[in-house]
Design a protein around this motif. Structure first.
Motif, PDB file in Angstrom:
ATOM      1  N   GLU A  11      41.407  36.651  46.609  1.00 32.84           N
ATOM      2  CA  GLU A  11      41.385  37.343  47.652  1.00 32.84           C
ATOM      3  C   GLU A  11      40.710  38.690  47.623  1.00 32.84           C
ATOM      4  O   GLU A  11      40.071  39.301  48.257  1.00 32.84           O
ATOM      5  CB  GLU A  11      42.730  37.406  48.346  1.00 32.84           C
ATOM      6  CG  GLU A  11      43.338  36.033  48.734  1.00 32.84           C
ATOM      7  CD  GLU A  11      42.339  35.714  49.988  1.00 32.84           C
ATOM      8  OE1 GLU A  11      41.657  36.214  50.617  1.00 32.84           O
ATOM      9  OE2 GLU A  11      42.589  34.181  50.118  1.00 32.84           O
ATOM     10  N   ILE A  12      40.926  39.169  46.426  1.00 32.62           N
ATOM     11  CA  ILE A  12      40.462  40.488  45.913  1.00 32.62           C
ATOM     12  C   ILE A  12      39.087  40.499  46.030  1.00 32.62           C
ATOM     13  O   ILE A  12      38.263  41.474  46.359  1.00 32.62           O
ATOM     14  CB  ILE A  12      41.178  40.994  44.702  1.00 32.62           C
ATOM     15  CG1 ILE A  12      42.542  41.068  45.004  1.00 32.62           C
ATOM     16  CG2 ILE A  12      40.596  42.276  44.090  1.00 32.62           C
ATOM     17  CD1 ILE A  12      42.902  42.340  45.818  1.00 32.62           C
ATOM     18  N   ASP A  87      37.253  48.439  38.720  1.00 33.20           N
ATOM     19  CA  ASP A  87      36.596  48.113  39.867  1.00 33.20           C
ATOM     20  C   ASP A  87      35.572  48.874  39.910  1.00 33.20           C
ATOM     21  O   ASP A  87      35.364  50.135  39.839  1.00 33.20           O
ATOM     22  CB  ASP A  87      37.755  49.017  40.912  1.00 33.20           C
ATOM     23  CG  ASP A  87      39.116  48.119  40.880  1.00 33.20           C
ATOM     24  OD1 ASP A  87      39.195  47.157  40.782  1.00 33.20           O
ATOM     25  OD2 ASP A  87      40.036  49.072  41.537  1.00 33.20           O
ATOM     26  N   MET A  88      34.173  47.867  40.204  1.00 36.84           N
ATOM     27  CA  MET A  88      33.091  48.326  39.932  1.00 36.84           C
ATOM     28  C   MET A  88      32.627  49.493  40.918  1.00 36.84           C
ATOM     29  O   MET A  88      33.082  49.442  42.063  1.00 36.84           O
ATOM     30  CB  MET A  88      32.099  47.358  39.858  1.00 36.84           C
ATOM     31  CG  MET A  88      32.607  46.293  38.826  1.00 36.84           C
ATOM     32  SD  MET A  88      31.504  44.707  38.923  1.00 36.84           S
ATOM     33  CE  MET A  88      29.926  45.208  38.544  1.00 36.84           C
ATOM     34  N   MET A  92      32.505  44.271  42.490  1.00 35.43           N
ATOM     35  CA  MET A  92      33.794  43.703  42.712  1.00 35.43           C
ATOM     36  C   MET A  92      34.891  44.605  42.093  1.00 35.43           C
ATOM     37  O   MET A  92      34.846  45.396  41.162  1.00 35.43           O
ATOM     38  CB  MET A  92      33.715  42.256  42.453  1.00 35.43           C
ATOM     39  CG  MET A  92      32.817  41.365  43.007  1.00 35.43           C
ATOM     40  SD  MET A  92      32.850  41.302  44.762  1.00 35.43           S
ATOM     41  CE  MET A  92      31.553  40.174  45.141  1.00 35.43           C
ATOM     42  N   LYS A  93      36.183  44.496  42.518  1.00 40.10           N
ATOM     43  CA  LYS A  93      37.353  45.262  42.182  1.00 40.10           C
ATOM     44  C   LYS A  93      37.879  44.305  41.087  1.00 40.10           C
ATOM     45  O   LYS A  93      38.946  44.003  41.203  1.00 40.10           O
ATOM     46  CB  LYS A  93      38.364  45.597  43.301  1.00 40.10           C
ATOM     47  CG  LYS A  93      37.555  46.581  44.308  1.00 40.10           C
ATOM     48  CD  LYS A  93      38.680  47.063  45.271  1.00 40.10           C
ATOM     49  CE  LYS A  93      38.111  48.016  46.055  1.00 40.10           C
ATOM     50  NZ  LYS A  93      39.087  48.308  47.236  1.00 40.10           N
ATOM     51  N   ILE A 168      28.943  49.540  36.881  1.00 37.83           N
ATOM     52  CA  ILE A 168      30.317  49.603  36.620  1.00 37.83           C
ATOM     53  C   ILE A 168      30.984  50.938  37.125  1.00 37.83           C
ATOM     54  O   ILE A 168      31.809  50.923  37.902  1.00 37.83           O
ATOM     55  CB  ILE A 168      30.754  48.893  35.262  1.00 37.83           C
ATOM     56  CG1 ILE A 168      30.071  47.695  34.950  1.00 37.83           C
ATOM     57  CG2 ILE A 168      32.281  49.116  35.139  1.00 37.83           C
ATOM     58  CD1 ILE A 168      30.338  47.054  33.675  1.00 37.83           C
ATOM     59  N   PHE A 169      30.338  51.700  36.398  1.00 38.04           N
ATOM     60  CA  PHE A 169      31.102  53.117  36.571  1.00 38.04           C
ATOM     61  C   PHE A 169      30.229  54.210  37.435  1.00 38.04           C
ATOM     62  O   PHE A 169      31.135  54.906  38.092  1.00 38.04           O
ATOM     63  CB  PHE A 169      31.336  53.765  35.174  1.00 38.04           C
ATOM     64  CG  PHE A 169      32.026  52.860  34.483  1.00 38.04           C
ATOM     65  CD1 PHE A 169      33.290  52.915  34.486  1.00 38.04           C
ATOM     66  CD2 PHE A 169      31.556  52.393  33.208  1.00 38.04           C
ATOM     67  CE1 PHE A 169      34.144  52.101  33.591  1.00 38.04           C
ATOM     68  CE2 PHE A 169      32.382  51.504  32.384  1.00 38.04           C
ATOM     69  CZ  PHE A 169      33.701  51.570  32.555  1.00 38.04           C
ATOM     70  N   GLY A 170      29.008  54.034  37.900  1.00 38.54           N
ATOM     71  CA  GLY A 170      28.073  54.891  38.502  1.00 38.54           C
ATOM     72  C   GLY A 170      28.017  56.264  38.002  1.00 38.54           C
ATOM     73  O   GLY A 170      26.968  56.404  37.972  1.00 38.54           O
TER      74      GLY A 170
END
Length: 254
Positions: A11-12, A87-88, A92-93, A168-170
């Motif tokens: 679901e996440i 949590d990208m 996705m988380k 991933i981290f931005g």
């Protein structure tokens, strides 16, 4: 042993995900392999993969099934793709998935204990980072954590895989912040008064991550963390990890 591949909906993540699970079986007639199983809820090792691999890799590259057979524990091996257990920033988380949803799903499928003293986490490379990340951010859940050739310094990930790092981290700020920075998470843990998991760390002296591992080792020991550290000849390869996962299994407080 029972070996089960589970495909299920997260679901996440909003995705179909997979995990491999090894369950103990009391079967003394298995040729060439001791086995053990009990009736209580199972002690569990969460075993994490590296950047280029998936939930199947530990079974394909090591003899993990044979190694755990006499121990009577379950081994849960999930897939998290190239997420760095985060949590990208643009994706996705996966951190929320691996830290919250996956344990609940695994316990709904199998008789796994939720007690701290019965739960351990280990991994290689990116998975070694993930193991320490889980243990430091949720010390109340894990009695022990092991990192094999861990990619523990996320800043170094930027130099090697800049495209992945940005997805991933931005920003460096996000990589340097909690929960992603395991150096900082270790500092917070020592100041928290919470129970500290047993820690094991190893790395080959010819591994390209060797200096990152010694840097974290020195940081952890300065903080007074209960870290057992080992090094010796070895590169970033499966012969080293196959040998050292056996060392980890012998070290676990079973």
């Amino acid at each position: 042993m029972a070996l089960i591949q589970c495909d299920f909906h997260s679901e996440i993540l909003g995705l179909s995900m997979s995990m491999n699970v090894i369950l103990p079986q009391s079967a003394p007639s298995q040729i060439g392999m001791a086995s053990s199983a009990g009736s209580a809820k199972l002690k569990t090792l969460l075993l994490l993969h590296g950047l280029s691999d998936d939930h199947s890799i530990w079974l394909r590259r090591t003899s993990i099934e044979r190694y755990v057979a006499p121990l009577g524990i379950a081994v849960v091996m999930p897939a998290v793709h190239r997420s760095y257990y985060a949590d990208m920033d643009k994706g996705m988380k996966y951190w929320t998935y691996i830290s919250e949803e996956l344990p609940a799903i695994a316990r709904s499928f199998f008789p796994l204990s939720d007690r701290r003293e019965d739960n351990f986490v280990a991994g290689l490379s990116m998975g070694g980072y993930g193991a320490f990340k889980l243990a430091f951010n949720f010390p109340e859940r894990y009695a022990a954590a092991a990192s094999l050739s861990g990619a523990l310094d996320v800043r170094s990930f930027h130099d090697r895989f800049p495209a992945d790092y940005n997805l991933i981290f931005g920003t460096h700020e996000k990589a340097d912040a909690l929960p992603n920075n395991v150096f900082l998470a270790a500092e917070r843990l020592t100041a928290s008064g919470k129970p500290v998991p047993k820690l094991f760390q190893c790395c080959g002296t010819e591994d390209f991550l060797y200096e990152h591992n010694t840097r974290f080792r020195d940081h952890a020991l300065k903080l007074g963390l209960p870290l057992e550290y080992e090094e010796g000849p070895g590169e970033h390869e499966w012969g080293y990890w196959d040998a050292n996962i056996q060392r980890v299994l012998n070290w676990l407080p079973l």
